[in-house]
Enzyme design. Structure first.
Site, short mmCIF file in Angstrom:
data_model
loop_
_atom_site.label_atom_id
_atom_site.label_comp_id
_atom_site.label_asym_id
_atom_site.label_seq_id
_atom_site.Cartn_x
_atom_site.Cartn_y
_atom_site.Cartn_z
CG ASP A 81 -1.99 -1.10 1.17
OD1 ASP A 81 -2.25 -1.51 0.25
OD2 ASP A 81 -2.57 -1.15 2.03
CD GLU B 188 -8.58 -3.73 -1.33
OE1 GLU B 188 -7.84 -3.07 -0.68
OE2 GLU B 188 -8.91 -4.93 -1.12
CG LEU C 144 -3.81 -12.93 -8.87
CD1 LEU C 144 -4.16 -12.36 -10.26
CD2 LEU C 144 -2.66 -13.95 -8.82
O1 F6P Z 1 -2.31 -3.81 3.64
C1 F6P Z 1 -2.25 -4.72 2.51
C2 F6P Z 1 -3.51 -5.09 2.02
O2 F6P Z 1 -3.13 -5.99 0.89
C3 F6P Z 1 -4.46 -3.94 1.42
O3 F6P Z 1 -4.21 -3.30 0.20
C4 F6P Z 1 -5.76 -4.79 1.51
O4 F6P Z 1 -6.91 -3.93 1.44
C5 F6P Z 1 -5.61 -5.79 2.30
O5 F6P Z 1 -4.37 -5.88 2.68
C6 F6P Z 1 -6.33 -7.12 2.41
O6 F6P Z 1 -6.17 -7.73 3.53
P1 F6P Z 1 -6.52 -9.45 3.71
O7 F6P Z 1 -5.11 -10.22 3.12
O8 F6P Z 1 -6.26 -9.50 5.19
O9 F6P Z 1 -7.60 -9.59 2.99
#
Ligand code: F6P
Length: 362
Positions: free
Chosen positions: A135, A230, A279
């Protein structure tokens, strides 16, 4: 010197490369150092799950994705909540740090991990952090390891979507990871040639998005590529509480599907949603991230050797440095509205759905 190391939060390309860079620095420069691998993030420290690692454990992992230590998410707000015995997770971590005989804890993780690292440091543990996340939202560092690999992957997704979009004359929405910040969407959106980029920092007006789609069609472009984070939200949604937003979107956590339906209806185009999801976090780190990870890992080793505890590694203006955990924990790095790449995007006609036109300011 006995050093505990853990990886916490979502996995990310480069974790193993950082672990390796750190370990190699330590074995080469700190006499009699021992490294203890803590399993599955703070969960392992809470439950006392750890094992001594050998030098050979760090070989052959430079280009391997994921983390050899395992990881988990441990919400910060639960760290100080006491159980029925009056013991909190923080207490358990302090106890296990002592029990394992650690002199230092190295934590590889994102914003949440840094918050807990800060808490442990405030509570007397010797901690050094290293900033991980696709991120790129950790305050005080220009870049985090894993981000650029994710930009490469997300860009390739957008590239591949282009062919279907063009062949079918569709409007394609590609949902890019980033719940709170839009760095990944902004960078991969520009690199992938998106027409519209929607990020959490710039709430959009759905009518403006439709206007752009229609305008492109009028100009003879039959397809549209929308890179949507997202965490992107409309102006109306940005004023709502999380639950209210969820209801408005018919139970969807993100705005992508409802926006796709709205565009299809209002612009009379065929829309499709593509979610590359995890991915973007998977697989090998790119050569850039292997370099950055090795630099950050070895620098953390130097901080350990120098006894620079209560810190986290950072990259500022291409120079490796550190920040105090107390100065960065709990803060996030958002995309500023006047960021250079926003300006670049606007200057070549990419829209952010906010109706703003490009204005030369440099
Ligand atoms: O913080 C990294 C991240 O990949 C975000 O971009 C995403 O919203 C979140 O983690 C998804 O988390 P999880 O793997 O718990 O679904």
């Amino acid at each position: 010197m006995k050093i505990g190391i853990l990886t916490s939060g979502g996995d990310c390309p480069g974790l193993n490369a950082v672990i390796r860079g750190f370990a190699k620095y330590v074995y080469n420069n700190i006499p009699k150092a021992e490294i203890i691998g803590i399993s599955d993030g703070y969960g392992g420290l809470i439950n006392g799950e750890a094992k001594p690692l050998k030098e050979s454990d760090f070989s052959g992992i430079l280009n391997v994705g994921g983390t050899i230590l395992g990881t988990s998410r441990q919400p910060f707000k639960q760290m100080t909540v006491e159980d029925q015995n009056g013991e909190s997770r923080l207490d358990m971590m302090k106890k296990n740090y002592k029990k394992l005989g650690l002199d230092l804890l190295v934590t590889l993780g994102g914003a949440g991990t840094h918050k807990t690292a800060g808490l442990l440091s405030e509570n007397g543990l010797n901690v050094i952090g290293i900033p991980k996340t696709i991120d790129n939202d950790i305050y005080g560092t220009d870049v985090t390891f894993g981000f650029h690999t994710a930009v490469d992957i997300a860009t390739e997704c957008i590239d591949r979507i282009h062919t279907t979009a063009a062949s079918h004359g569709r409007t394609m929405l590609i949902e890019i990871m980033g719940n709170k910040v839009g760095w990944l969407t902004l960078y991969s959106g520009i690199a992938g040639g998106a027409d519209i980029i929607l990020i959490p920092e710039i709430p959009y007006d759905p009518e403006e998005v439709v206007k752009t789609v229609k305008h492109r069609i009028e100009k003879g472009k039959a397809f549209n590529i929308i890179a949507i984070a997202e965490g992107a939200m409309s102006k109306e949604e940005s004023k709502m509480k999380k639950q209210e937003r969820l209801e408005k979107r018919g139970g969807d956590a993100t705005a992508t599907n409802s926006l796709a339906r709205y565009i299809a209806q209002e612009a009379d185009v065929e829309t499709r949603v593509v979610v590359p999801g995890h991915l973007q976090r998977g697989g090998n780190p790119s050569p850039y991230d292997r370099l950055l990870s090795t630099e950050m890992g070895s620098f953390a080793g130097k901080l350990a050797k120098d006894g620079m505890y209560g810190t986290t590694v950072a990259m500022e203006n291409n120079a490796i440095t550190y920040n105090r955990l107390s100065a960065i924990a709990g803060r996030m790095k958002f995309v500023p509205e006047d960021h250079q790449m926003i300006e670049v995007a606007r200057s070549i006609g990419i829209t952010f759905g906010d109706g703003k036109k490009f204005k030369e300011i440099r």
